[in-house]
Scaffold this motif. Sequence first.
Motif, PDB file in Angstrom:
ATOM      1  N   TYR A 163       1.445   6.080  -2.224  1.00 53.95           N
ATOM      2  CA  TYR A 163       0.985   6.131  -3.609  1.00 53.95           C
ATOM      3  C   TYR A 163      -0.222   7.038  -3.791  1.00 53.95           C
ATOM      4  O   TYR A 163      -0.366   7.709  -4.814  1.00 53.95           O
ATOM      5  N   ASP A 164      -1.127   7.059  -2.820  1.00 51.09           N
ATOM      6  CA  ASP A 164      -2.344   7.860  -2.926  1.00 51.09           C
ATOM      7  C   ASP A 164      -2.866   8.126  -1.516  1.00 51.09           C
ATOM      8  O   ASP A 164      -3.525   7.269  -0.933  1.00 51.09           O
ATOM      9  N   LYS A 166      -5.232   9.919  -0.338  1.00 46.37           N
ATOM     10  CA  LYS A 166      -6.649  10.229  -0.114  1.00 46.37           C
ATOM     11  C   LYS A 166      -7.381   9.103   0.608  1.00 46.37           C
ATOM     12  O   LYS A 166      -8.134   9.339   1.555  1.00 46.37           O
ATOM     13  N   ALA A 218       1.547   0.243  -5.674  1.00 49.01           N
ATOM     14  CA  ALA A 218       0.783   1.122  -4.789  1.00 49.01           C
ATOM     15  C   ALA A 218       1.300   0.907  -3.370  1.00 49.01           C
ATOM     16  O   ALA A 218       0.737   0.145  -2.587  1.00 49.01           O
TER      17      ALA A 218
END
Length: 262
Positions: A163-164, A166, A218
């Motif tokens: 989902y992300d 970073k 997520a």
Amino acid sequence: MARKLLKVASYNVNGIRPRLPQLLQWLQTEAPDIACLQELKATDAAFPIDAIRAAGYGALWHGQPSWNGVAILARGDDPIESRRVLPGDPRDDHSRYLEAAAHGIMVGCLYLPNGNPQPGPKFDYKLRWFARLIAHARALVDCGHPVVLAGDYNVVPTDLDIYDPKSWRKDALLQPQSRACYEELLGQGWTDALRARHPGERIYTFWDYFRQHWPRNAGLRIDHLLLNPPLAARLRDAGVDRWVRGLEKASDHAPTWVTLAR
């Protein structure tokens, strides 16, 4: 009458004893012909074989107290064991690999080490285990028989699979070495079934218990079914049974599956 398609699934149950009701509900609802389970967190003696048989499945399992553990279930059949230890390190006592024949195909069920925290000995073990898997898979990919390697690989193959990325850059699941091992495996000729059927879709198999990851979708894609060329030619569909993750007291994984021509 036999079904026209063969359904093979992989499901990290995150503790088979406490989550047995969820497992049985999934087996009854989705009725996979073959189910590969990971993270049993139970000894061999504690495996709920009576309940599994009552649900219509034969089973092989390789347990371990409190952690790890893998099993192969076959609907209306008894899997025929071919291997229960990944070759390459006779000192490795983790229950992470089980291999059997069921419904006419060879099935490797695996639970690859997580590798956190990294760097460190756990990540080193992850990479050594991955290297052993790659070596063993090389003998399977061109063996002439249909083969699936199904399980929790603890690898997010690309940034599309999370989902992300970073906030996860330092996690063992996203490390370049982990991803390179997965790519090396695919380079042998294996097909990542879920990605093959959904090439551009953000599709996840794991949502951890923190920071509302499940309600926010997520997720991460870390559970994979890899098919060798004879089996990939029979691939018809692949997906994730997301509804299982939404059950009360669910595992943090959802089952992922393929359907294959018989």
